[in-house]
Design a protein around this motif. Structure first.
Motif, PDB file in Angstrom:
ATOM      1  N   GLU A 192       0.689  -1.314   0.218  1.00 41.56           N
ATOM      2  CA  GLU A 192      -0.093  -0.079  -0.007  1.00 41.56           C
ATOM      3  C   GLU A 192       0.873   1.358   0.016  1.00 41.56           C
ATOM      4  O   GLU A 192       0.823   2.338  -0.618  1.00 41.56           O
ATOM      5  CB  GLU A 192      -0.926  -0.011   1.180  1.00 41.56           C
ATOM      6  CG  GLU A 192      -1.881  -0.991   1.004  1.00 41.56           C
ATOM      7  CD  GLU A 192      -3.051  -0.698   0.024  1.00 41.56           C
ATOM      8  OE1 GLU A 192      -3.534   0.314  -0.155  1.00 41.56           O
ATOM      9  OE2 GLU A 192      -3.204  -1.526  -0.873  1.00 41.56           O
ATOM     10  N   THR A 222     -10.492   1.603   1.324  1.00 40.16           N
ATOM     11  CA  THR A 222     -10.242   0.736   2.534  1.00 40.16           C
ATOM     12  C   THR A 222     -11.408   1.108   3.258  1.00 40.16           C
ATOM     13  O   THR A 222     -11.798   0.077   3.966  1.00 40.16           O
ATOM     14  CB  THR A 222      -8.784   1.283   3.139  1.00 40.16           C
ATOM     15  OG1 THR A 222      -7.812   1.132   2.290  1.00 40.16           O
ATOM     16  CG2 THR A 222      -8.756   0.508   4.326  1.00 40.16           C
ATOM     17  N   HIS A 254      -5.690  -1.160  -2.779  1.00 41.37           N
ATOM     18  CA  HIS A 254      -6.537   0.194  -2.386  1.00 41.37           C
ATOM     19  C   HIS A 254      -5.945   1.423  -2.825  1.00 41.37           C
ATOM     20  O   HIS A 254      -6.617   2.087  -3.565  1.00 41.37           O
ATOM     21  CB  HIS A 254      -6.912   0.092  -0.993  1.00 41.37           C
ATOM     22  CG  HIS A 254      -7.412  -1.158  -0.550  1.00 41.37           C
ATOM     23  ND1 HIS A 254      -7.926  -1.309   0.807  1.00 41.37           N
ATOM     24  CD2 HIS A 254      -7.838  -2.333  -1.145  1.00 41.37           C
ATOM     25  CE1 HIS A 254      -8.673  -2.612   0.690  1.00 41.37           C
ATOM     26  NE2 HIS A 254      -8.435  -3.211  -0.418  1.00 41.37           N
ATOM     27  N   ALA A 283      -7.263  -1.881   8.514  1.00 39.89           N
ATOM     28  CA  ALA A 283      -7.576  -0.757   8.098  1.00 39.89           C
ATOM     29  C   ALA A 283      -6.693   0.457   8.472  1.00 39.89           C
ATOM     30  O   ALA A 283      -6.245   1.259   7.538  1.00 39.89           O
ATOM     31  CB  ALA A 283      -9.080  -0.411   8.000  1.00 39.89           C
ATOM     32  N   TYR A 295      -3.289   0.292   6.560  1.00 37.14           N
ATOM     33  CA  TYR A 295      -3.532   0.639   5.367  1.00 37.14           C
ATOM     34  C   TYR A 295      -3.434   1.944   5.254  1.00 37.14           C
ATOM     35  O   TYR A 295      -2.782   2.734   4.488  1.00 37.14           O
ATOM     36  CB  TYR A 295      -4.968   0.003   4.765  1.00 37.14           C
ATOM     37  CG  TYR A 295      -4.607  -1.141   4.141  1.00 37.14           C
ATOM     38  CD1 TYR A 295      -3.929  -2.218   4.807  1.00 37.14           C
ATOM     39  CD2 TYR A 295      -5.253  -1.604   2.779  1.00 37.14           C
ATOM     40  CE1 TYR A 295      -3.760  -3.476   4.260  1.00 37.14           C
ATOM     41  CE2 TYR A 295      -5.430  -2.958   2.354  1.00 37.14           C
ATOM     42  CZ  TYR A 295      -4.338  -3.966   2.965  1.00 37.14           C
ATOM     43  OH  TYR A 295      -4.269  -5.169   2.525  1.00 37.14           O
TER      44      TYR A 295
END
Length: 283
Positions: A22, A77, A71, A91, A94
Motif C-alpha cells: 500500500e 479501504t 486500495h 484498515a 492501510y
C-alpha cells in the motif's frame, strides 16, 4: 514441489507485505498520476492526465492486487472495512501506509519538478480546489457533490469486482478504467481527488491556498466510500450496517416463498421411518 509464500512480519504482528504494497503503490500512483498534471499537463491535457492515473492504477492493481487489494486510497479501504472484508486494525495499517506513501511520492515529485527551469509549483502542484482554484470555477457545494459521486463510483466498482480483500485477474481492468473515467470528468471540476491522501500529499508542499481547501477533499471521498458500501450491500448482498448476505445456495424472495417445505426425516423411506401405506413391523 510446491512453493511456499513467506509472510514477513513487522513488530506488533503487522504483515509487511500488505503495508509495503500500500505504501509503494500509493507513492507510485501519486508520483506518476499527479506528476502527469505537474510536469505534462501542457502537452497531454486532461485526457492524458486521466489516462496516466488510469494506467498507473491498472498496472499497480495487477502487480499489488493479489497482495493487498491495491486500495491506495483511504476511501476504498473504508468501503472494504464497512463490508467487513478487513479488520479495523488492518484498515488503520492501510491508512497509515497510504498517507506515508502519498507524502513520499509528492516529495519525490517535488524533487524532480525543482529540476525543471521555470516550473512553478507553489499554489498548484497538481492539487485539488474549488472556486477560483477550479478550472471551471465550481463552487464549494458542487465540488463536494462531485467528489462524493466520483468516489462512490470508484469504491462501488472495487466492491463489485472483488469477493474479499484482494484484487486478482481481470478485476483490475474495470478499476483502472473507472479511475480514468472519473479523472476525465473531475479534472476540469476540482482536479479530481477521489482520494484523500492523493490530495493531502501534494497540498503539503504547495502552500497555504491548497491547504485551506484540502479539507473538502479529505471528507467528501470518505462520504462517497461510505455510501458506496451501503449501496453495494443492498445490490450485491453484504453485512454492512445490519444488511446480511443470504447463505450460499439459500433461496431468497419469491423463490423462497415458492420453495416447498422440507419433509421431516421420519417421513422418508429408509431414514428411520416407514414408507407411506405400510405398517411398522413388530418384533
Amino acid at each position: 514441489m510446491g512453493t511456499t509464500t513467506r509472510t514477513v512480519g513487522l513488530p506488533g504482528g503487522i504483515d509487511a507485505r500488505t503495508v509495503v504494497s500500500e505504501f509503494l503503490g500509493t507513492l507510485l500512483l501519486v508520483f506518476f498520476g499527479v506528476g502527469s498534471a505537474v510536469l505534462g499537463a501542457e502537452y497531454i491535457g486532461t485526457v492524458g492526465i486521466a489516462l496516466a492515473f488510469g494506467f498507473a492504477l491498472l498496472a499497480l492493481a495487477y502487480a499489488l492486487g493479489p497482495i493487498s487489494g491495491c486500495h491506495l486510497n483511504p476511501a476504498v479501504t473504508l468501503g472494504m472495512l464497512m463490508a467487513k472484508r478487513l479488520s479495523v486494525r488492518k484498515a488503520v495499517e492501510y491508512w497509515i501506509a497510504q498517507l506515508l506513501g502519498a507524502i513520499v511520492g509528492a516529495a519525490l515529485l517535488l524533487l524532480v519538478a525543482k529540476q525543471v527551469p521555470g516550473l512553478e509549483v507553489s499554489g498548484a502542484f497538481g492539487t485539488n480546489g474549488y472556486g477560483y482554484r477550479s478550472a471551471l470555477g465550481i463552487n464549494i457545494f458542487g465540488a463536494f457533490v462531485a467528489e462524493i459521486l466520483m468516489t462512490f463510483l470508484l469504491v462501488y466498482v472495487y466492491l463489485a469486482v472483488t469477493r474479499d480483500l484482494v484484487l486478482i485477474g481481470f478485476a483490475a481492468l474495470p478499476v483502472g478504467l473507472v479511475l480514468a473515467l472519473v479523472q476525465l470528468i473531475g479534472v476540469p471540476l476540482t482536479g479530481a481527488s477521489v482520494n484523500p491522501v492523493r490530495s493531502l500529499g501534494p497540498a503539503i508542499f504547495a502552500g497555504s491556498a491548497p491547504m485551506s481547501q484540502v479539507w473538502l477533499f479529505l471528507i467528501a471521498p470518505l462520504v462517497g466510500g461510505v455510501i458506496a458500501a451501503l449501496v453495494h450491500a443492498v445490490t450485491h448482498g453484504g453485512e454492512t450496517f445490519g444488511l446480511t448476505r443470504p447463505a450460499e445456495g439459500a433461496p431468497s424472495g419469491e423463490a423462497a416463498a415458492a420453495e416447498p417445505p422440507a419433509k421431516d426425516a421420519s417421513e422418508e423411506p429408509g431414514a428411520g421411518g416407514t414408507a407411506p401405506g405400510t405398517s411398522k413391523p413388530t418384533a
